[in-house]
Design an enzyme around this catalytic site. Structure first.
Site, PDB file in Angstrom:
ATOM      1  N   ASP A  46       0.808  -1.218   0.000  1.00  8.61           N
ATOM      2  CA  ASP A  46       0.000   0.000   0.000  1.00  8.61           C
ATOM      3  C   ASP A  46       0.845   1.274   0.000  1.00  8.61           C
ATOM      4  O   ASP A  46       0.601   2.179   0.823  1.00  8.61           O
ATOM      5  CB  ASP A  46      -0.945   0.007   1.228  1.00  8.61           C
ATOM      6  CG  ASP A  46      -1.814  -1.237   1.297  1.00  8.61           C
ATOM      7  OD1 ASP A  46      -2.334  -1.637   0.253  1.00  8.61           O
ATOM      8  OD2 ASP A  46      -1.962  -1.803   2.395  1.00  8.61           O
ATOM      9  N   GLU A 201     -11.282   0.659  -3.716  1.00  5.43           N
ATOM     10  CA  GLU A 201     -10.559   1.141  -2.525  1.00  5.43           C
ATOM     11  C   GLU A 201      -9.309   1.900  -2.959  1.00  5.43           C
ATOM     12  O   GLU A 201      -9.057   2.079  -4.158  1.00  5.43           O
ATOM     13  CB  GLU A 201     -10.173  -0.045  -1.633  1.00  5.43           C
ATOM     14  CG  GLU A 201      -9.293  -1.071  -2.348  1.00  5.43           C
ATOM     15  CD  GLU A 201      -9.155  -2.399  -1.605  1.00  5.43           C
ATOM     16  OE1 GLU A 201      -9.925  -2.655  -0.666  1.00  5.43           O
ATOM     17  OE2 GLU A 201      -8.261  -3.174  -1.983  1.00  5.43           O
TER      18      GLU A 201
HETATM   19  C1  6LW Z   1      -5.633  -1.987   1.908  1.00  9.28           C
HETATM   20  C2  6LW Z   1      -6.334  -2.018   0.633  1.00  9.28           C
HETATM   21  C3  6LW Z   1      -5.575  -3.081   0.030  1.00  9.28           C
HETATM   22  O1  6LW Z   1      -6.124  -1.158   2.874  1.00  9.28           O
HETATM   23  O2  6LW Z   1      -5.471  -4.058   0.958  1.00  9.28           O
HETATM   24  O3  6LW Z   1      -4.205  -3.780  -1.643  1.00  9.28           O
HETATM   25  C4  6LW Z   1      -5.763  -3.458   2.198  1.00  9.28           C
HETATM   26  N1  6LW Z   1      -4.980  -2.959  -1.080  1.00  9.28           N
HETATM   27  O4  6LW Z   1      -6.313  -0.881  -0.127  1.00  9.28           O
HETATM   28  C5  6LW Z   1      -4.786  -3.922   3.185  1.00  9.28           C
HETATM   29  O5  6LW Z   1      -3.485  -3.737   2.693  1.00  9.28           O
END
Ligand code: 6LW
Length: 526
Positions: A46, A201
């Site tokens: 991240d 996300e």
């Molecule tokens: C993070 C989300 C994700 O918050 O996995 O790969 C979650 N992305 O954006 C945990 O790393």
């Protein structure tokens, strides 16, 4: 690698380091498709990046580990150095009950008007919060807890306003906040749901020309991970989806044979010369479809097409590393090894599981005395443990242990730890009759196996883990010459695919029980 090309590349590297010749270094990288070499290897997921003048900063998520949110600095985007951990006090980082699935999720770093901001989510202990600092080395402020929830919060500053974006209810959601208190100033408004992939996300907003660009990830952090983008002339929308979404993914035909998979969770930065870059996470597969080193930080160039949409890495997947010719395939993040000769000064790479009980860790000169915890690694209640990331599939760690102070029933050892119920260790224990033994134990979810005991005639032992991409071999002996192999396991059995979690393998020393164990050194070689 051919000698001449290595020398040329090393010369180029050292010249760029000496003169901070950012232009030369970065343009060499952007002229070619960037290599599949991680910028920061080992569990560093991240990534979020920001630039302040000629300096660049990257932060990563940290989950159950303390201190949290490692922060790296670079003057040229090639050489990165960890300058600290943003969350280094208990008051900033409550981690009660945190596992490799919980704790600190994706952080964002931004700089505005003399202040650095880091915003993230503490899953299980308070939700979204941000901290600020005037110097990225810290100290960082106490947390300002935020009203808008959803994971992966990010900030965007414009005209004296501070916008926060995150993903409650699978909808990228925007509000304005007061950056000095965190107080929410406007209602939360949904602005985009992505292109239909699961888990929209990791949102970030940028302004370029007349448009607000919204970069997000979809597909989940596993093999279907992808980056998508939308833009609008109004920050609240409506957002129009990029016609060539996903703008970057390895879940496609042209990347199906790449070792690097799971590409997603990106953040953009424009360098001092106007070249754009994207940091993102990906993992390297070993032995099939397994990864045990965690999600790592990568970097690729970004161009903008005539219609004002981004073209990531020249529209191509990451190429396999060509060691003969690829400048960017040389080691980039310096690998810390601060306890190779003893624990006198432990660098930023050292991590504890949850908030450490400081009474259990005693520095005596260059020896680290660990006082055993009641909690085992598997029980996961602040075990006595300290470790650092495994950053290379091929590596050896050698630990020097004096087990004299172990009491009957106690143990101390060297563990390859992925998650509380996924770890393997070579350990020294004291049996009920007072005798010392060494053994290897493997824990995979509800399966546990322990090798036969080797009875010891000395309390002073070297504990060694020799790792290759497809083997972990655990050894023990009085000295290098008398090392005996006590057991092996395929690291794939410690992988994210098998035992789970959001992290990667941490190599740690630990002690359980009522007595203590003296660790003299911890040497990581690759
Ligand atoms: C993070 C989300 C994700 O918050 O996995 O790969 C979650 N992305 O954006 C945990 O790393």
């Amino acid at each position: 690698m051919k000698k001449k090309t290595v020398l040329t590349a090393l010369l180029a590297l050292s010249l760029s380091a000496q003169s901070y010749s950012q232009t030369a270094t970065l343009h060499t990288m952007s002229d070619k498709t960037a290599s599949a070499h991680p910028l920061i290897p080992g569990y560093h997921p991240d990534p979020s990046v920001c630039r302040v003048g000629n300096e660049y900063y990257i932060v990563n998520s940290s989950f159950q580990y303390f201190p949290g949110v490692p922060i790296f600095k670079s003057n040229d985007m090639v050489h990165w150095e960890q300058i600290g951990n943003v969350l280094d006090r208990n008051s900033q980082l409550p981690l009660k009950g945190a596992s490799s699935w919980l704790g600190i999720y994706a952080p964002t770093i931004r700089y505005n008007d003399g202040t650095f901001y880091m915003i993230t989510t503490n899953v299980g202990n308070g939700g979204n919060f941000m901290v600020t600092a005037t110097s990225p080395e810290g100290p960082w402020s106490e947390p300002m807890w935020l009203q808008q929830q959803g994971i992966d919060p990010s900030l965007y500053f414009e005209d004296g306003k501070c916008y926060m974006v995150s993903n409650p209810d699978n909808t990228i959601t925007l509000c304005e906040i007061d950056p000095t208190t965190g107080k929410q100033l406007t209602e939360s408004r949904g602005i985009w749901q992505g292109t239909g992939g699961r888990y929209p996300e990791g949102p970030h907003i940028y302004k370029k020309g007349q448009y607000y660009y919204l970069l997000i990830s979809e597909g989940g952090t596993e093999i279907a991970h992808r980056l998508t983008m939308a833009r609008s002339r109004n920050i609240y929308g409506p957002y129009e989806s990029c016609p060539h979404n996903p703008i970057f993914t390895h879940c496609c035909l042209s990347a199906q044979d790449s070792q690097v998979q799971g590409t997603g969770h990106g953040d953009l930065v424009e360098d001092a010369n106007g070249q754009w870059w994207m940091t993102f996470l990906a993992f390297r597969l070993y032995n099939g479809t397994y990864h045990h080193l965690g999600r790592e930080t990568f970097l690729v160039p970004v161009e903008w097409d005539a219609d004002g949409w981004p073209v990531v890495n020249h529209g191509k997947p990451l190429q396999p590393v060509n060691k003969d010719t690829d400048f960017a395939s040389l080691p980039q993040a310096a690998i810390a090894n601060t306890a190779a000769k003893g624990f006198k000064a432990m660098g930023h790479e050292w991590l504890y599981i949850q908030n450490p009980d400081s009474s259990k860790y005693e520095r005596r000169g260059s020896t680290l005395r660990l006082h055993g915890s009641k909690s085992s690694l598997t029980e996961n209640d602040r075990p006595t443990f300290v470790g650092r990331r495994q950053q290379h599939a091929d590596m050896t760690v050698t630990v020097s242990l004096d087990a004299t102070l172990l009491k009957p029933g106690d143990e101390a050892g060297l563990t390859a730890y992925q998650i509380h119920d996924g770890h393997s260790e070579v350990l020294v224990g004291r049996a009920d009759d007072g005798k010392l033994y060494a053994t290897v134990r493997y824990r995979m979810k509800n399966l546990e196996k322990t090798e036969e005991r080797l009875w010891l005639d000395s309390a002073k032992q070297l504990l060694v883990l020799r790792a290759t991409p497809d083997n972990y071999e655990f050894l023990c002996g009085k000295d290098e010459k008398s090392l005996k192999s006590l057991g092996t396991i395929a690291p794939q059995l410690m992988s994210t695919e098998v035992v789970g979690g959001f992290t990667g393998v941490i190599l740690g020393i630990y002690a359980t029980g009522n007595g203590s164990a003296d660790f003299k050194s911890f040497d990581y070689q690759h």
